[in-house]
Motif scaffolding. Structure first.
Motif, PDB file in Angstrom:
ATOM      1  N   LEU A  55      41.130  23.348 -69.552  1.00  0.00           N
ATOM      2  CA  LEU A  55      40.276  22.205 -69.916  1.00  0.00           C
ATOM      3  C   LEU A  55      39.734  22.398 -71.333  1.00  0.00           C
ATOM      4  N   PRO A  56      40.619  22.406 -72.313  1.00  0.00           N
ATOM      5  CA  PRO A  56      40.192  22.689 -73.696  1.00  0.00           C
ATOM      6  C   PRO A  56      39.308  21.600 -74.302  1.00  0.00           C
ATOM      7  N   ASN A  57      39.329  20.407 -73.737  1.00  0.00           N
ATOM      8  CA  ASN A  57      38.518  19.315 -74.298  1.00  0.00           C
ATOM      9  C   ASN A  57      37.019  19.560 -74.140  1.00  0.00           C
ATOM     10  N   TYR A  58      36.667  20.467 -73.252  1.00  0.00           N
ATOM     11  CA  TYR A  58      35.252  20.766 -73.017  1.00  0.00           C
ATOM     12  C   TYR A  58      34.860  22.103 -73.651  1.00  0.00           C
ATOM     13  N   GLN A  59      35.539  22.443 -74.731  1.00  0.00           N
ATOM     14  CA  GLN A  59      35.324  23.737 -75.361  1.00  0.00           C
ATOM     15  C   GLN A  59      33.874  23.948 -75.786  1.00  0.00           C
ATOM     16  N   SER A  60      33.205  22.878 -76.192  1.00  0.00           N
ATOM     17  CA  SER A  60      31.803  23.009 -76.606  1.00  0.00           C
ATOM     18  C   SER A  60      30.933  23.473 -75.440  1.00  0.00           C
ATOM     19  N   VAL A  61      31.252  22.999 -74.245  1.00  0.00           N
ATOM     20  CA  VAL A  61      30.502  23.415 -73.052  1.00  0.00           C
ATOM     21  C   VAL A  61      30.792  24.874 -72.735  1.00  0.00           C
ATOM     22  N   TRP A  62      32.070  25.241 -72.792  1.00  0.00           N
ATOM     23  CA  TRP A  62      32.440  26.624 -72.473  1.00  0.00           C
ATOM     24  C   TRP A  62      31.827  27.587 -73.486  1.00  0.00           C
ATOM     25  N   SER A  63      31.708  27.155 -74.732  1.00  0.00           N
ATOM     26  CA  SER A  63      31.102  28.010 -75.763  1.00  0.00           C
ATOM     27  C   SER A  63      29.634  28.281 -75.464  1.00  0.00           C
ATOM     28  N   VAL A  64      28.947  27.258 -74.973  1.00  0.00           N
ATOM     29  CA  VAL A  64      27.533  27.428 -74.606  1.00  0.00           C
ATOM     30  C   VAL A  64      27.404  28.408 -73.445  1.00  0.00           C
ATOM     31  N   LEU A  65      28.274  28.266 -72.452  1.00  0.00           N
ATOM     32  CA  LEU A  65      28.238  29.168 -71.306  1.00  0.00           C
ATOM     33  C   LEU A  65      28.556  30.602 -71.722  1.00  0.00           C
ATOM     34  N   TYR A  66      29.495  30.750 -72.638  1.00  0.00           N
ATOM     35  CA  TYR A  66      29.848  32.084 -73.134  1.00  0.00           C
ATOM     36  C   TYR A  66      28.675  32.706 -73.896  1.00  0.00           C
ATOM     37  N   SER A  67      28.023  31.917 -74.733  1.00  0.00           N
ATOM     38  CA  SER A  67      26.866  32.419 -75.481  1.00  0.00           C
ATOM     39  C   SER A  67      25.738  32.814 -74.531  1.00  0.00           C
ATOM     40  N   GLY A  68      25.537  31.998 -73.506  1.00  0.00           N
ATOM     41  CA  GLY A  68      24.519  32.328 -72.513  1.00  0.00           C
ATOM     42  C   GLY A  68      24.845  33.613 -71.780  1.00  0.00           C
ATOM     43  N   ALA A  69      26.126  33.817 -71.487  1.00  0.00           N
ATOM     44  CA  ALA A  69      26.552  35.036 -70.797  1.00  0.00           C
ATOM     45  C   ALA A  69      26.274  36.271 -71.647  1.00  0.00           C
TER      46      ALA A  69
END
Length: 313
Positions: A246-260
């Motif tokens: 789901l690469p179109n939601y990369q901005s969301v995944w980036s936030v989750l990664y930063s939070g992790a």
């Protein structure tokens, strides 16, 4: 003194934890602050911080999957298949020999060997019911592994820089030589972002071998108990799949990664605050000596093989 007031002591501990959770704290500083707090002031919430560190680390590992491509995970698994089987089998075999040298009971020696070979506490927890280990045997094995994990967090990044390891080399070394997945992630996060991603992927791929090796142990112990893959490993793989497909939601995944990553740093503070001399005294010298020698041999051999270019990915 103010610290003699339990309420103030706990409040100070929570404030430092919140600092570790903030963007101003680094992985290394959080770990050392936790160690300093525990050794100088004492941990006012030992049980809570111990449980919280385990859960937060698992959540952090899952979140780190949002920065990993699932195809990379599969590629690492394929490329390291032979190395994984040979190294795990050799470490378990050497551990069994050392446990006899130090005259440990069979279960304790097996748990320490299994934890050293695959992924520390998770492997011990999975293996314990298979070999019908007693609670005291599990506690001793876990305390020894946890003590060495804490030592690994402190010395591995320093040794990596001393031997001028690249981030990819350090990732491979830490994943092969440090016991727990969480400690590998923590040490790699101190070393660099590339090391963090690679070490997490390598270690979690290795951790999936818990099930087949526990199944083989069940045959030797004639046990009907079965081991299962820890849920946080499944969560990491699921996160990597989501990130890849789901690469179109990369901005969301980036936030989750930063939070992790923030959760990971806060977890390091809790890990540091849980270290004490009592933990070392509980294990006794024989299990600790056996586990230390096994770990020293594994770490040294793996480092030499990596430096000579005999182990690469």
């Amino acid at each position: 003194m103010l610290l003699e007031r339990p309420g103030f002591h706990k409040a100070l501990f929570l404030l430092v934890f919140l600092f570790a959770l903030s963007p101003f704290a680094s992985a290394s500083s959080a770990l050392f602050i936790g160690l300093g707090f525990a050794l100088i002031l004492g941990n006012p919430l030992p049980d809570l911080s111990n449980n919280a560190s385990k859960w937060l680390l698992k959540l952090a590992v899952i979140g780190l999957g949002f920065n990993v491509n699932i195809e990379e995970v599969l590629a690492v698994g394929r490329s390291s298949l032979v190395l994984t089987i040979i190294s795990i089998t050799a470490i378990i075999g050497l551990g069994e020999i050392l446990s006899q040298v130090f005259r440990l009971n069979r279960n304790t020696g097996t748990l320490i060997s299994f934890g050293t070979a695959i992924c520390g506490g998770s492997a011990i927890a999975a293996m314990a019911p298979v070999i019908k280990a007693r609670q005291d045997e599990i506690a001793i094995s876990l305390s020894v592994i946890f003590a060495l994990n804490a030592l690994g967090l402190l010395i591995f990044p320093w040794l990596g820089h001393y031997f001028s390891l690249s981030e990819s080399q350090f990732a491979l070394w830490s994943a092969l030589a440090i016991h727990d997945t969480s400690s590998v992630v923590a040490a790699a996060s101190v070393y660099g972002p590339v090391a963090l991603t690679m070490a997490t992927t390598i270690k979690l791929t290795r951790a999936m071998w818990i099930v087949p090796y526990a199944a083989m142990a069940g045959v030797f112990w004639r046990s009907s108990e079965k081991a299962s893959i820890p849920l946080f490993i499944i969560g990491f793989i699921a996160a990597a799949m989501i990130n890849t497909w789901l690469p179109n939601y990369q901005s969301v995944w980036s936030v989750l990664y930063s939070g992790a990553k923030s959760v990971l740093v806060a977890s390091l503070f809790l890990i540091g605050s849980g270290v004490s001399m009592a933990m070392l005294r509980q294990s006794g010298w024989r299990p600790f000596a056996m586990a230390s020698i096994l770990w020293f041999i594994v770490s040294g051999v793996m480092l030499l093989l990596i430096l000579d270019g005999l182990i690469t990915l």
